[in-house]
Design a protein around this motif. Structure first.
Motif, PDB file in Angstrom:
ATOM      1  N   ALA A  89      -1.874   1.527  -2.939  1.00 19.24           N
ATOM      2  CA  ALA A  89      -2.868   2.364  -2.259  1.00 19.24           C
ATOM      3  C   ALA A  89      -3.711   3.184  -3.231  1.00 19.24           C
ATOM      4  O   ALA A  89      -4.865   3.487  -2.942  1.00 19.24           O
ATOM      5  N   ALA A  90      -3.150   3.523  -4.379  1.00 16.76           N
ATOM      6  CA  ALA A  90      -3.898   4.307  -5.374  1.00 16.76           C
ATOM      7  C   ALA A  90      -5.049   3.512  -5.979  1.00 16.76           C
ATOM      8  O   ALA A  90      -6.041   4.094  -6.418  1.00 16.76           O
ATOM      9  N   PHE A  91      -4.932   2.182  -5.980  1.00 20.55           N
ATOM     10  CA  PHE A  91      -5.917   1.348  -6.659  1.00 20.55           C
ATOM     11  C   PHE A  91      -6.790   0.513  -5.736  1.00 20.55           C
ATOM     12  O   PHE A  91      -7.538  -0.341  -6.213  1.00 20.55           O
ATOM     13  N   THR A  92      -6.692   0.725  -4.407  1.00 23.13           N
ATOM     14  CA  THR A  92      -7.528  -0.045  -3.492  1.00 23.13           C
ATOM     15  C   THR A  92      -7.910   0.806  -2.291  1.00 23.13           C
ATOM     16  O   THR A  92      -7.222   1.781  -1.974  1.00 23.13           O
ATOM     17  N   ALA A  93      -8.983   0.415  -1.631  1.00 20.23           N
ATOM     18  CA  ALA A  93      -9.410   1.101  -0.409  1.00 20.23           C
ATOM     19  C   ALA A  93      -8.973   0.336   0.844  1.00 20.23           C
ATOM     20  O   ALA A  93      -9.185   0.815   1.954  1.00 20.23           O
ATOM     21  N   ILE A  94      -8.383  -0.850   0.685  1.00 16.92           N
ATOM     22  CA  ILE A  94      -7.930  -1.596   1.857  1.00 16.92           C
ATOM     23  C   ILE A  94      -6.603  -1.019   2.351  1.00 16.92           C
ATOM     24  O   ILE A  94      -5.875  -0.384   1.592  1.00 16.92           O
ATOM     25  N   PRO A  95      -6.282  -1.204   3.632  1.00 15.00           N
ATOM     26  CA  PRO A  95      -5.056  -0.621   4.177  1.00 15.00           C
ATOM     27  C   PRO A  95      -3.797  -1.188   3.510  1.00 15.00           C
ATOM     28  O   PRO A  95      -3.717  -2.377   3.215  1.00 15.00           O
ATOM     29  N   VAL A  96      -2.836  -0.293   3.304  1.00 17.05           N
ATOM     30  CA  VAL A  96      -1.538  -0.666   2.751  1.00 17.05           C
ATOM     31  C   VAL A  96      -0.463  -0.261   3.748  1.00 17.05           C
ATOM     32  O   VAL A  96      -0.468   0.866   4.248  1.00 17.05           O
ATOM     33  N   ILE A  97       0.434  -1.199   4.020  1.00 16.70           N
ATOM     34  CA  ILE A  97       1.575  -0.950   4.900  1.00 16.70           C
ATOM     35  C   ILE A  97       2.827  -0.966   4.035  1.00 16.70           C
ATOM     36  O   ILE A  97       3.100  -1.957   3.351  1.00 16.70           O
ATOM     37  N   GLY A  98       3.568   0.120   4.069  1.00 16.19           N
ATOM     38  CA  GLY A  98       4.816   0.188   3.323  1.00 16.19           C
ATOM     39  C   GLY A  98       5.963  -0.354   4.145  1.00 16.19           C
ATOM     40  O   GLY A  98       6.119   0.001   5.317  1.00 16.19           O
ATOM     41  N   LYS A 119      -1.545  13.611  -0.464  1.00 15.08           N
ATOM     42  CA  LYS A 119      -2.851  13.652   0.190  1.00 15.08           C
ATOM     43  C   LYS A 119      -3.829  12.720  -0.533  1.00 15.08           C
ATOM     44  O   LYS A 119      -3.900  12.708  -1.756  1.00 15.08           O
ATOM     45  N   GLY A 120      -4.531  11.917   0.239  1.00 16.55           N
ATOM     46  CA  GLY A 120      -5.536  11.012  -0.325  1.00 16.55           C
ATOM     47  C   GLY A 120      -5.027   9.612  -0.611  1.00 16.55           C
ATOM     48  O   GLY A 120      -5.815   8.727  -0.933  1.00 16.55           O
ATOM     49  N   ILE A 121      -3.711   9.392  -0.500  1.00 10.02           N
ATOM     50  CA  ILE A 121      -3.143   8.067  -0.761  1.00 10.02           C
ATOM     51  C   ILE A 121      -2.301   7.661   0.459  1.00 10.02           C
ATOM     52  O   ILE A 121      -1.076   7.641   0.416  1.00 10.02           O
ATOM     53  N   PRO A 122      -2.962   7.352   1.584  1.00 10.13           N
ATOM     54  CA  PRO A 122      -2.185   7.001   2.783  1.00 10.13           C
ATOM     55  C   PRO A 122      -1.551   5.621   2.672  1.00 10.13           C
ATOM     56  O   PRO A 122      -2.155   4.684   2.141  1.00 10.13           O
ATOM     57  N   VAL A 123      -0.327   5.534   3.166  1.00 12.19           N
ATOM     58  CA  VAL A 123       0.386   4.268   3.289  1.00 12.19           C
ATOM     59  C   VAL A 123       1.033   4.279   4.670  1.00 12.19           C
ATOM     60  O   VAL A 123       1.896   5.114   4.946  1.00 12.19           O
TER      61      VAL A 123
END
Length: 161
Positions: A74-83, A105-109
């Protein structure tokens, strides 16, 4: 329609395979990789940074123990990440869950249950369905089928008693 599934270790694959099955059922292309946030951080950065260019629209990041893979993606992309927290021998996967869900904050997963690969796949499909209406229709059919199966089981249960 393409989803990447990255896992921190090959030992995560028996869980990850369930997400692959769901995505395949919906006709979504899959790219599955083994990438460690800690042992191959440059590979993780490169993968996430270039995922969108390769047509990837959602990333599912499966990891156990410290489970930083989703956050790194998530830190390196703007596409959605699911953990996808993987149950490890330590703390029955609670350590993995907390590592994934406690993003700064700012790195949603987005996060699913421990070993919740099916829901990770379904959530990816729902995210994609914003852009691909045919997936939304398939998801509606999937939910209707689930409902019908439970109603049938309930009827069977009532008859057996």
């Amino acid at each position: 329609m393409k989803v990447a599934i990255v896992m921190g270790s090959k030992s995560d694959y028996p869980v990850v395979e369930k997400a692959e099955k769901i995505l395949t059922q919906f006709g979504v292309q899959i790219e599955t990789r083994i990438i460690s946030a800690h042992r191959t951080p440059r590979v993780a950065e490169d993968f996430a940074s270039h995922a969108e260019e390769r047509g990837i629209e959602v990333i599912i990041a499966a990891a156990g123990k410290a489970a930083h893979l989703g956050g790194v993606m998530a830190a390196f992309t703007a596409i959605p990440v699911i953990g996808l927290p993987i149950k490890s021998s330590t703390m029955d996967g609670l350590d993995s869950l907390l590592s994934i869900v406690q993003m700064p904050k700012g790195i949603p997963v987005a996060t699913v249950a421990i070993d919740g690969a099916e829901n990770a796949g379904l959530l990816a499909v729902q995210m994609l369905s914003i852009k691909y209406p045919e997936l939304r229709e398939q998801m509606k059919q999937y939910k209707t089928k689930m409902e019908e199966e439970i109603i049938a089981l309930d009827r069977q249960f009532q008859i057996e008693k």
